[in-house]
Enzyme design. Structure first.
Site, PDB file in Angstrom:
ATOM      1  N   ASP A   1     -11.050   7.821   3.605  1.00 50.11           N
ATOM      2  CA  ASP A   1      -9.960   7.617   3.106  1.00 50.11           C
ATOM      3  C   ASP A   1      -9.357   9.115   2.763  1.00 50.11           C
ATOM      4  O   ASP A   1      -9.695   9.685   1.784  1.00 50.11           O
ATOM      5  CB  ASP A   1     -10.104   6.666   1.606  1.00 50.11           C
ATOM      6  CG  ASP A   1      -8.608   6.611   1.025  1.00 50.11           C
ATOM      7  OD1 ASP A   1      -7.502   7.052   1.676  1.00 50.11           O
ATOM      8  OD2 ASP A   1      -8.452   5.651   0.282  1.00 50.11           O
TER       9      ASP A   1
ATOM     10  N   PHE B   1     -11.146   5.163  -5.609  1.00 53.87           N
ATOM     11  CA  PHE B   1      -9.734   4.693  -5.634  1.00 53.87           C
ATOM     12  C   PHE B   1      -9.274   4.505  -4.213  1.00 53.87           C
ATOM     13  O   PHE B   1      -9.166   5.323  -3.693  1.00 53.87           O
ATOM     14  CB  PHE B   1      -8.922   5.767  -6.515  1.00 53.87           C
ATOM     15  CG  PHE B   1      -7.746   4.956  -6.763  1.00 53.87           C
ATOM     16  CD1 PHE B   1      -7.202   4.079  -7.581  1.00 53.87           C
ATOM     17  CD2 PHE B   1      -6.546   5.240  -5.761  1.00 53.87           C
ATOM     18  CE1 PHE B   1      -5.865   3.318  -7.655  1.00 53.87           C
ATOM     19  CE2 PHE B   1      -5.135   4.569  -5.675  1.00 53.87           C
ATOM     20  CZ  PHE B   1      -4.913   3.645  -6.746  1.00 53.87           C
TER      21      PHE B   1
ATOM     22  N   LYS C   1       0.544   8.592   2.036  1.00 53.99           N
ATOM     23  CA  LYS C   1       1.143   9.461   1.383  1.00 53.99           C
ATOM     24  C   LYS C   1       1.995  10.680   1.854  1.00 53.99           C
ATOM     25  O   LYS C   1       3.174  10.386   2.115  1.00 53.99           O
ATOM     26  CB  LYS C   1       0.005  10.242   0.285  1.00 53.99           C
ATOM     27  CG  LYS C   1      -0.291   9.152  -0.881  1.00 53.99           C
ATOM     28  CD  LYS C   1      -1.057   9.756  -2.086  1.00 53.99           C
ATOM     29  CE  LYS C   1      -1.143   8.399  -2.904  1.00 53.99           C
ATOM     30  NZ  LYS C   1      -2.598   8.194  -3.532  1.00 53.99           N
TER      31      LYS C   1
END
Ligand SMILES: *Cc1c(COP(=O)(O)O)cnc(C)c1O
Length: 405
Positions: free
Chosen positions: A232, A147, A261
């Protein structure tokens, strides 16, 4: 009374959202109207412990006072300039994030997906300009169940049909191999391979922790074949897994670190990639950018978010409390749990197929005042804010035992 002041019930708000908002999410049936630290509250005044932390964007807890102060103070002075001009916060943030990551330079964006896109562009450009791969032939190795966000290029290499299907034609140039399988990576390498893009722990796939040494193995393959390794760390970074970055569990140095985030302290979208000069200097004026990237408001917030993370030892807390939490979960010896995995305060509980859908349990946990979200149909993720205390984990465990024990 203005519109903003009118009080709506949870039920009214859920119906309103259903009517006017596109249904691209399937939220648990709870409306949050207030929050502080690990606690959130609905319009009726019922309180819940947040065990999702906005997919790890709220690692600092809701409305951390220092972060909110930075937001308010900066809002009173300067919010947005665009990068057509210099501003007095982006240089400071760039220097701080360079120091934190140990990389020479930083490129700022806003959302995680934008930072991943930036990494992809960086890898490709490096492939053509430095490695000398023929233009438009570059290949990036990615992993099944990955993802990395929702843009058309990123979903082009998603293996999740729900995220991927009906959005073609797809961006070529990605080779998808099984996660945690170094031999498959070696086999996928060819003369056009320019990069490897990996989550050191796969978050959305259900907190899938690879074998020790997997990321190190990727580093070795990348070194051997002159390939860039991009990690990531949008969800796993900034303390979530008990290290500052999850790649540090394997004690390696990636070429590109992708962050987002929690970098925004839970209040503002701030993302970035960090890499050394030989790589990031490939961007010349006009070759990439973002109107809001590097804005003073986001930079002010992110700088304090980094300070708070370090000053309050959140990384260490995540390691210690994560172990404590996981031990408690394992000690339940639950009949419905197949497996519990994770690192730090990043925990996946895999249910047995016979237990039924995870949604049943996240819904029941919600009724007990514990908010967490299923990922796939059979996994529950527990990822509370890193400011959670041991007593609060004990309290949450009482409720969790009632539902999963
Ligand atoms: C959330 C996430 C993204 C995308 O971030 P957005 O801010 O939602 O665009 C990318 N990669 C990983 C690993 C993520 O968890």
């Amino acid at each position: 009374m203005t519109m903003a002041e009118k009080k709506y019930s949870s039920k009214q708000l859920m119906e309103m959202e259903h009517t006017y908002g596109a249904h691209n999410y399937h939220p648990l049936e709870v409306v949050i109207s207030k929050a502080e630290g690990i606690w959130v509250e609905d319009p009726e005044g019922k309180r819940y412990i947040d065990m999702l932390s906005a997919y790890s964007a709220v690692n600092h807890g809701h409305r951390h006072p220092a972060v909110i102060k930075a937001l308010k103070d900066q809002a009173d002075v300067l919010t947005l300039t665009s990068r057509a001009f210099f501003n007095d916060k982006w240089p400071l943030f760039a220097r701080k994030l360079s120091g934190l990551t140990g990389k020479d330079m930083v490129l700022p964006m806003n959302t995680g997906a934008e930072a991943v896109e930036t990494a992809i562009k960086t890898i490709r450009k490096w492939g053509y300009k430095v490695k000398g791969v023929e233009q438009n032939k570059g290949e990036i190795i990615v992993f099944e169940e990955n993802f990395h966000g929702r843009t058309t290029t990123i979903v082009s290499f998603s293996t999740d049909p729900v995220a991927h299907d009906f959005y073609g034609p797809y961006t070529p140039g990605f080779k998808i191999v099984p996660y945690n399988h170094l031999e498959a990576v070696k086999k996928a390498v060819n003369k056009n391979t320019v990069g490897i893009l990996v989550e050191p722990i796969q978050g959305e796939a259900g907190v899938v922790v690879p074998d020790d040494g997997f990321v190190k193995g990727l580093r070795e393959i990348a070194d051997e074949h002159n390939i860039l390794l991009a990690v990531d760390e949008i969800q796993t970074g900034l303390g979530r897994t008990g290290k500052l970055f999850a790649f540090m569990h394997d004690d390696i140095e990636p070429d590109i670190i992708i962050m987002g985030k929690a970098l925004g302290g839970g209040v503002f979208p701030v993302s970035a990639i960090a890499a050394n000069k030989d790589i990031l200097e490939l961007f010349e004026p006009g070759s990439h950018g973002s109107t809001f990237g590097g804005n003073p408001l986001g930079c002010a917030v992110a700088m304090v978010a980094i300070d708070v993370l370090l000053n309050e030892n959140m990384v260490q807390r995540s390691a210690e409390l994560g172990k404590y939490f996981m031990d408690q979960l394992k000690a339940m010896n639950s009949d419905i749990i197949e497996l519990i995995r994770g690192k730090g305060l990043f925990i996946g509980v895999v249910l047995k197929k016979s237990a039924g859908k995870a949604r049943i349990y996240t819904s029941r946990l919600k009724n007990k005042g514990i908010l967490c979200k299923e990922t796939h149909d059979w996994i529950i993720r527990f990822a509370p804010p890193l400011v959670i205390k041991k007593e609060e984990i004990d309290y949450a465990m009482e409720k969790i035992r009632e539902i999963l024990g």
